[in-house]
Structures are given as C-alpha cells and as structure tokens.
Design a protein around this motif. Sequence first.
Motif, PDB file in Angstrom:
ATOM      1  N   GLU A  49      59.669  64.741 116.412  1.00  0.00           N
ATOM      2  CA  GLU A  49      59.871  64.955 115.255  1.00  0.00           C
ATOM      3  C   GLU A  49      58.178  64.620 114.187  1.00  0.00           C
ATOM      4  N   PHE A  50      57.379  64.993 113.825  1.00  0.00           N
ATOM      5  CA  PHE A  50      56.817  65.049 113.081  1.00  0.00           C
ATOM      6  C   PHE A  50      56.413  65.157 111.563  1.00  0.00           C
ATOM      7  N   ILE A  51      56.106  64.330 110.733  1.00  0.00           N
ATOM      8  CA  ILE A  51      56.508  64.333 109.037  1.00  0.00           C
ATOM      9  C   ILE A  51      55.311  64.210 108.455  1.00  0.00           C
ATOM     10  N   LYS A  52      54.633  65.140 107.849  1.00  0.00           N
ATOM     11  CA  LYS A  52      53.675  64.795 107.328  1.00  0.00           C
ATOM     12  C   LYS A  52      53.475  64.877 105.009  1.00  0.00           C
ATOM     13  N   THR A  53      53.244  63.559 105.060  1.00  0.00           N
ATOM     14  CA  THR A  53      53.279  63.137 103.762  1.00  0.00           C
ATOM     15  C   THR A  53      52.372  63.583 102.991  1.00  0.00           C
ATOM     16  N   TYR A  54      51.722  63.830 101.882  1.00  0.00           N
ATOM     17  CA  TYR A  54      51.578  63.781 100.703  1.00  0.00           C
ATOM     18  C   TYR A  54      50.376  62.689 100.832  1.00  0.00           C
ATOM     19  N   TYR A  55      48.957  63.127  99.586  1.00  0.00           N
ATOM     20  CA  TYR A  55      48.562  62.013  99.548  1.00  0.00           C
ATOM     21  C   TYR A  55      48.037  61.449  98.677  1.00  0.00           C
ATOM     22  N   LEU A  56      47.714  61.030  98.268  1.00  0.00           N
ATOM     23  CA  LEU A  56      48.020  60.257  96.818  1.00  0.00           C
ATOM     24  C   LEU A  56      48.064  60.807  95.626  1.00  0.00           C
ATOM     25  N   LYS A  57      46.732  61.797  95.190  1.00  0.00           N
ATOM     26  CA  LYS A  57      46.383  61.863  93.932  1.00  0.00           C
ATOM     27  C   LYS A  57      46.940  61.587  92.790  1.00  0.00           C
ATOM     28  N   ASN A  58      47.003  62.232  91.921  1.00  0.00           N
ATOM     29  CA  ASN A  58      46.873  61.504  90.303  1.00  0.00           C
ATOM     30  C   ASN A  58      48.286  60.447  90.089  1.00  0.00           C
ATOM     31  N   HIS A  59      49.137  60.026  91.122  1.00  0.00           N
ATOM     32  CA  HIS A  59      50.600  59.624  91.172  1.00  0.00           C
ATOM     33  C   HIS A  59      50.154  58.756  89.360  1.00  0.00           C
ATOM     34  N   THR A  60      51.649  58.862  88.872  1.00  0.00           N
ATOM     35  CA  THR A  60      51.264  57.239  88.246  1.00  0.00           C
ATOM     36  C   THR A  60      50.022  56.162  87.760  1.00  0.00           C
ATOM     37  N   ASP A  61      51.873  55.371  89.539  1.00  0.00           N
ATOM     38  CA  ASP A  61      50.502  53.982  89.238  1.00  0.00           C
ATOM     39  C   ASP A  61      49.513  54.287  90.192  1.00  0.00           C
ATOM     40  N   THR A  62      48.805  55.267  90.471  1.00  0.00           N
ATOM     41  CA  THR A  62      47.683  55.300  90.860  1.00  0.00           C
ATOM     42  C   THR A  62      46.602  54.810  89.461  1.00  0.00           C
ATOM     43  N   ILE A  63      47.238  55.917  88.390  1.00  0.00           N
ATOM     44  CA  ILE A  63      46.401  55.815  86.700  1.00  0.00           C
ATOM     45  C   ILE A  63      47.303  54.289  86.337  1.00  0.00           C
ATOM     46  N   ASP A  64      48.156  53.871  86.380  1.00  0.00           N
ATOM     47  CA  ASP A  64      48.427  52.273  85.850  1.00  0.00           C
ATOM     48  C   ASP A  64      47.311  51.602  86.142  1.00  0.00           C
ATOM     49  N   THR A  65      46.747  51.517  87.585  1.00  0.00           N
ATOM     50  CA  THR A  65      46.176  50.790  88.389  1.00  0.00           C
ATOM     51  C   THR A  65      44.575  51.249  87.671  1.00  0.00           C
ATOM     52  N   LEU A  66      43.942  51.884  87.140  1.00  0.00           N
ATOM     53  CA  LEU A  66      43.503  52.241  87.196  1.00  0.00           C
ATOM     54  C   LEU A  66      42.648  52.111  85.785  1.00  0.00           C
ATOM     55  N   VAL A  67      43.785  51.804  85.001  1.00  0.00           N
ATOM     56  CA  VAL A  67      44.265  51.026  82.857  1.00  0.00           C
ATOM     57  C   VAL A  67      43.609  49.966  83.620  1.00  0.00           C
TER      58      VAL A  67
END
Length: 238
Positions: A220-238
């Motif tokens: 069984e293979f599952i493909k996930t979504y990439y990070l994109k504009n996740h809230t925690d990504t934005i928090d890290t930039l801030v």
Amino acid sequence: VMLCGHGSRDADAVREFAVLSEHLRRRLPQYPVEYGYLEFATPIIRTGLDKLREQGVNRVLAVPGMLFAAGHAKNDIPSVLNTYAANNGLRIDYGKELGIDPKMMRAAGDRIQEALDANPSNVPLHETLLVVVGRGASDPDANSNVSKVTRILWEGFGFGWAETAYSGVTFPLVGPGLEHAARLGYRRIIVFPYFLFTGILVQRIYDATDEVANRDSDIEFIKTYYLKNHTDTIDTLV
C-alpha cells in the motif's frame, strides 16, 4: 522585510511563493514586505529591494524562503544582497533558512498525519515504512539535514523503518530509493516530498511513486502533500 526565493519555471510554485509573502504581510503589519527570486521568475530580488527603497526603507531584514542552506542560500542570495547594499547604501541583515526547527517538524508531521487520516488502513505503524524525499543538492550539509528530518519523523511516529531519497543532484534518487524501499518487506510505504512548494520535481516524485506502486501491488503506497503554506512554516519565517 525581503523574502528571497530561488524561483521556478512552474507557475503554480511561483504563485505559492507569492502567497507565502502575503501571509508574512499579514503577520508583520509593522513592516513593509516584498519578495523576489534569484532566477526563472519575476520579480527578481533586486526589484523587491527597489520597492522597499521607494517606501523609504533604510534597513532590510532579508530571509531565504528555503528549507535548507545549500549554494543558493549560502552564496547566491548573499551575493545579490551584498552587491545591492554596497551600490545603494542600504543596510541588509540576512536571516537563516527554515532549517531543522521544531515548528517545521510539526508541519511535516501534520502532512503525514493528514495522509494517514485520509487513507485509513489496518496496517500498523510498525509495518509501515516512511520515505522522505528532499530536493537534493551538491552541498552534503543540506543533504544531511533531509536525513535528519527523516529520523525525527521516523521516531516521532514510530514507523517500522524509514529511508531518505532525493529528487536530483545526489543519491539515492527517488526512483531507485522507492524500489529499494519496496524490497524491504513492509506492507505500507508513505512517500513524503519534503518540499515547500509544488513544481515539476514534486510531480516527478508522485509519478515515481505511482510507477513503483503499479509494479508492487501488494504494498500500500500513500503519497502525502508537500509543506506549502502551513501555519507552522509561516511561524518559522516570522
């Protein structure tokens, strides 16, 4: 604030980066925020800096909108910023890449959990293998950080095993990496592109996953979504 990107020939990736700058504008209302790319897309970094100067800015906080520091973040962007600063009498302070930050690990974990939730299965985690796919660089420091992400996610979720692969430049490449993973005897394989934005490389990762999944139908293979504009990504930039 100046958000610096690499740029892409993929219009969706360019749009997603622009959206990230809009998130920063909303989160940092006390600062003017612009963005620009090194290559392949407009506006270029110098254009963004010009816009800030036109607003009367005399100090710029520049940050690379990149996961890890390889040649672009370590050399190319600083070269553009230093040249611009010297030619225009502007102070530019350069921040670090997103890196191995706990918030980034939370964002990555959320993407994997979303994929698990969307694909309910009776396969336990200890019979599940995680494959984290990074961009790949000629910089071993950046490549080793992808392996560190893999290890953190592996232990955090309690998967039975984990492998790291790369979309280019270094090895193992994603196709051979997935073929190797499929031979390790796990019933389920989760493929996570550790990328900020979409583009041809992310699509190649998904295509390679489909190709291996078609040959190994008992896994069984599952493909996930990439990070994109996740809230925690934005928090890290801030």
